[in-house]
Design a protein around this motif. Sequence first.
Motif, mmCIF file in Angstrom:
data_model
loop_
_atom_site.group_PDB
_atom_site.id
_atom_site.type_symbol
_atom_site.label_atom_id
_atom_site.label_comp_id
_atom_site.label_asym_id
_atom_site.label_seq_id
_atom_site.Cartn_x
_atom_site.Cartn_y
_atom_site.Cartn_z
ATOM 1 N N GLU A 1 -44.171 32.888 30.439
ATOM 2 C CA GLU A 1 -43.369 33.639 29.479
ATOM 3 C C GLU A 1 -41.914 33.638 29.919
ATOM 4 O OE1 GLU A 1 -46.440 34.576 26.878
ATOM 5 O OE2 GLU A 1 -44.324 35.074 26.662
ATOM 6 N N GLN A 2 -41.026 33.294 29.017
ATOM 7 C CA GLN A 2 -39.611 33.317 29.334
ATOM 8 C C GLN A 2 -38.953 34.487 28.619
ATOM 9 O OE1 GLN A 2 -39.165 28.569 29.129
ATOM 10 N NE2 GLN A 2 -37.220 29.621 29.449
ATOM 11 N N SER A 3 -37.981 35.056 29.292
ATOM 12 C CA SER A 3 -37.205 36.125 28.663
ATOM 13 C C SER A 3 -35.750 36.015 29.098
ATOM 14 C CB SER A 3 -37.784 37.499 29.052
ATOM 15 O OG SER A 3 -37.731 37.672 30.457
ATOM 16 N N GLN B 1 -42.342 26.209 18.369
ATOM 17 C CA GLN B 1 -43.313 26.567 19.404
ATOM 18 C C GLN B 1 -43.003 25.833 20.706
ATOM 19 O OE1 GLN B 1 -47.406 26.436 18.109
ATOM 20 N NE2 GLN B 1 -46.891 27.084 16.031
ATOM 21 N N LYS B 2 -43.789 26.101 21.716
ATOM 22 C CA LYS B 2 -43.487 25.505 23.013
ATOM 23 C C LYS B 2 -44.041 24.092 23.122
ATOM 24 C CE LYS B 2 -47.442 27.675 25.281
ATOM 25 N NZ LYS B 2 -47.875 28.539 26.388
ATOM 26 N N CYS C 1 -38.575 33.485 34.025
ATOM 27 C CA CYS C 1 -39.775 32.718 33.704
ATOM 28 C C CYS C 1 -40.901 33.333 34.528
ATOM 29 C CB CYS C 1 -39.527 31.259 34.073
ATOM 30 S SG CYS C 1 -40.947 30.167 33.911
ATOM 31 N N THR D 1 -42.068 29.450 27.067
ATOM 32 C CA THR D 1 -41.788 29.709 25.658
ATOM 33 C C THR D 1 -40.339 29.402 25.282
ATOM 34 O OG1 THR D 1 -41.545 32.004 26.368
ATOM 35 C CG2 THR D 1 -43.619 31.396 25.308
ATOM 36 N N THR E 1 -35.898 29.680 26.225
ATOM 37 C CA THR E 1 -34.789 30.620 25.994
ATOM 38 C C THR E 1 -33.673 29.846 25.309
ATOM 39 O OG1 THR E 1 -35.269 32.030 27.898
ATOM 40 C CG2 THR E 1 -33.003 32.043 27.049
ATOM 41 N N ARG E 2 -33.328 30.302 24.120
ATOM 42 C CA ARG E 2 -32.240 29.643 23.394
ATOM 43 C C ARG E 2 -30.948 30.377 23.713
ATOM 44 N NH1 ARG E 2 -32.052 25.689 20.214
ATOM 45 N NH2 ARG E 2 -34.293 25.637 19.843
ATOM 46 N N GLN F 1 -35.891 35.571 24.818
ATOM 47 C CA GLN F 1 -36.183 34.413 23.969
ATOM 48 C C GLN F 1 -34.881 33.843 23.391
ATOM 49 O OE1 GLN F 1 -38.953 35.376 20.871
ATOM 50 N NE2 GLN F 1 -39.062 33.303 20.081
#
Lengths: 110, 113
Positions: free
Chosen positions: A5-7, B41-42, A23, A102, A104-105, A9
């Motif tokens: 999980e990335q934060s 999605q990933k 991550c 997932t 991070t933009r 997003q």
Amino acid sequence: TQLLEQSPQFLSIQEGENLTVYCNSSSVFSSLQWYRQEPGEGPVLLVTVVTGGEVKKLKRLTFQFGDARKDSSLHITAAQPGDTGLYLCAGAGGNEKLTFGTGTRLTIIP
Amino acid sequence: EPEVTQTPSHQVTQMGQEVILRCVPISNHLYFYWYRQILGQKVEFLVSFYNNEISEKSEIFDDQFSVERPDGSNFTLKIRSTKLEDSAMYFCASRRDNYSPLHFGNGTRLTVT
């Protein structure tokens, strides 16, 4: 199933500011990689971290692998508009496949 | 710098049709991969290939999918009968050995209508 999980997003900050992307996983990885992906292109490798606690620097980017090899962070100092992009972490679990995060933009506002 | 090349860049096909996505890995690389990324999605692992055989595949890679290295340069992904949910970016990747970084191509955008 290994999950990364990335934060956050999405992250939008002003040029010159600092930022950190995280991550996280409940799984242990033998190595962790960070990629940057531009629209219409494939992921491009930035760095690989292998040892728990390892820190690697790439100009204004600092990557750290957690002591337990379950998490990693990417810190950017004095962000530039050229840093804008999608940042992906990906973990290798000892077999051949990579498990991607997932994403991070990141948007840097001039 | 050598790179992984993929063709076509965009493929549109009708549901039920067969498609072949083509990749030319970097010439001295021995490990080959396909990943896909559904829009928004990933990136997901599909299959790895070494020494002319599949070494690992994901649950996504069912019997509608196959890979082939027909000659010394190409590495192909075939989807036998495409479904709407196969629409995605498909990335080919290669590396020299198990310790080397993975190099990705720029992908083929597959649109199934």
